[in-house]
Design a protein around this motif. Structure first.
Motif, short mmCIF file in Angstrom:
data_model
loop_
_atom_site.label_atom_id
_atom_site.label_comp_id
_atom_site.label_asym_id
_atom_site.label_seq_id
_atom_site.Cartn_x
_atom_site.Cartn_y
_atom_site.Cartn_z
N LYS A 136 -7.74 8.30 25.87
CA LYS A 136 -7.25 8.52 24.56
C LYS A 136 -8.40 7.95 23.29
O LYS A 136 -8.84 6.94 23.53
N GLY A 156 -9.68 5.82 20.49
CA GLY A 156 -9.38 4.58 20.02
C GLY A 156 -9.01 3.49 21.07
O GLY A 156 -8.58 2.32 20.79
N THR A 157 -9.02 3.91 22.18
CA THR A 157 -8.41 2.73 23.22
C THR A 157 -9.44 1.67 23.65
O THR A 157 -9.13 0.60 24.28
N TYR A 167 -12.18 -11.44 27.52
CA TYR A 167 -12.60 -9.96 27.54
C TYR A 167 -13.81 -9.84 28.34
O TYR A 167 -13.99 -9.28 29.32
N1 LIG Z 1 -9.84 -5.76 23.60
C1 LIG Z 1 -9.95 -5.54 22.45
N2 LIG Z 1 -9.61 -6.46 21.57
C2 LIG Z 1 -9.91 -6.27 20.33
N3 LIG Z 1 -10.41 -5.37 19.80
C3 LIG Z 1 -10.54 -4.34 20.54
C4 LIG Z 1 -10.52 -4.35 22.15
N4 LIG Z 1 -10.88 -3.25 22.59
C5 LIG Z 1 -11.43 -2.45 21.48
N5 LIG Z 1 -11.18 -3.30 20.24
C6 LIG Z 1 -11.48 -2.55 19.11
O1 LIG Z 1 -10.74 -1.20 18.80
C7 LIG Z 1 -11.49 -0.43 18.17
C8 LIG Z 1 -11.66 0.75 19.11
O2 LIG Z 1 -12.65 0.57 20.06
P1 LIG Z 1 -13.66 1.66 20.71
O3 LIG Z 1 -14.46 2.05 19.54
O4 LIG Z 1 -14.10 0.79 21.93
O5 LIG Z 1 -12.73 2.87 21.20
P2 LIG Z 1 -13.01 4.21 21.68
O6 LIG Z 1 -12.04 4.67 22.56
O7 LIG Z 1 -14.32 4.33 22.20
O8 LIG Z 1 -12.64 5.06 20.23
P3 LIG Z 1 -13.29 6.50 19.91
O9 LIG Z 1 -12.06 7.28 20.62
O10 LIG Z 1 -12.97 6.77 18.28
O11 LIG Z 1 -14.46 6.81 20.47
C9 LIG Z 1 -12.66 -1.05 17.81
O12 LIG Z 1 -12.65 -1.56 16.46
C10 LIG Z 1 -12.89 -2.11 18.76
O13 LIG Z 1 -13.61 -3.21 18.16
#
Ligand SMILES: Nc1ncnc2c1ncn2[C@@H]1O[C@H](COP(=O)(O)OP(=O)(O)OP(=O)(O)O)[C@@H](O)[C@H]1O
Ligand SMILES: [Mg+2]
Length: 260
Positions: free
Chosen positions: A9, A11-12, A239
């Motif tokens: 999904k 932002g996950t 992490y």
């Molecule tokens: N384990 C975590 N702890 C804290 N913040 C996190 C963690 N994992 C991801 N984030 C933060 O959550 C946000 C979303 O992460 P990321 O961009 O990797 O998601 P995504 O699934 O690639 O999103 P999109 O669907 O928009 O491509 C970012 O701001 C990232 O820094």
């Protein structure tokens, strides 16, 4: 060649996880291709190499689309192949990067896509590992620009929507016949045992292998705030250590696949 697609999904945490996996795996072998398959590309930023990206595959496809009629007898597949190698593949320190870029505009792109499929198939054979940061719709797989994946890692957060998307991705991956060996689930930003239990029983019920729970890590948020790449995450971060463990598991799977 071992291909890993990271999906889930919006932002996950797909991009953060993909970038760190690329970082770890490319420290041990230089034969890694990182693929940004999200049209809203941000893997290059997470890897700290955004300034090296010249063109995306989508850019080259557009140039081809408007100029193919004037190409005369030029071998079009060779032309595309040359462009991809010279202008799209970005050579970073320990890995190469391919940004898929924007989706097609109006009109029929079948010819261009058919040629690109061949170009990518040949290109990908050069690598030991291909790590793809994909969106939940697995767009490039459904269009067959990328034809297969050995392992699919679905990232979910603690939300119901994250899990229902994971279920949909599992069904989609099977429908698309990607030839994958295993589909894994990673729980990200997991802060309590109850959420772990919900995710664990979801994985069992849906026949998805639970790979890891990743904690919420405020150091990731700090990097975000400073606009620094995720690969700058300090080694003592929880992490960081857990993703290092996932990278080691992937390396084991790769070694097993080439020795069996
Ligand atoms: N384990 C975590 N702890 C804290 N913040 C996190 C963690 N994992 C991801 N984030 C933060 O959550 C946000 C979303 O992460 P990321 O961009 O990797 O998601 P995504 O699934 O690639 O999103 P999109 O669907 O928009 O491509 C970012 O701001 C990232 O820094
Ligand atoms: Mg992303």
């Amino acid at each position: 060649m071992t291909t890993i697609a990271v999906t889930g999904k919006g932002g996950t945490g797909k991009t953060v996880l993909s970038a760190l996996l690329i970082h770890f795996i490319s420290q041990k072998t230089t034969n890694v291709l990182a693929v940004d398959a999200d049209p809203d590309s941000n893997l290059p930023d997470a890897l700290g190499v955004a300034e090296l990206v010249e063109n995306t595959l989508g850019d080259v496809r557009e140039v081809f689309q408007v100029s193919r009629d004037e190409m005369g007898t030029t071998n079009k597949e060779q032309w595309l192949e040359g462009k991809v190698y010279a202008e799209v593949i970005c050579e970073c320190d320990n890995f190469d990067l391919l940004v898929m870029g924007r989706p097609e505009g109006e009109g029929c792109y079948c010819f261009a896509n058919n040629l690109l499929r061949g170009v990518l198939r040949r290109l990908m054979r050069h690598y030991d590992y291909i790590i793809i940061d994909s969106e939940a719709g697995l767009e490039h797989f459904s269009r067959k620009t990328i034809e297969s994946a050995d392992y699919i890692i679905v990232v979910t957060d603690m939300s119901k929507k994250g899990l229902s998307t994971a279920k949909r991705i599992k069904e989609l991956s099977e429908e698309l016949d990607l030839g994958f060996k295993e589909i894994f689930l990673v729980g990200n930003r997991i802060t309590n045992k109850e959420a772990e239990e919900v995710i664990r029983s979801f994985a069992e019920q849906n026949n998805i292998k639970l790979l890891e729970f990743l904690p919420y890590d405020e150091k990731i948020a700090e990097l975000d705030l400073k606009g620094e790449p995720i690969v700058n995450l300090p080694e003592d971060s929880a992490y960081y250590q857990k993703v290092k463990g996932i990278a080691e598991k992937i390396e084991e799977l790769h070694v097993r696949s080439i020795t069996s």
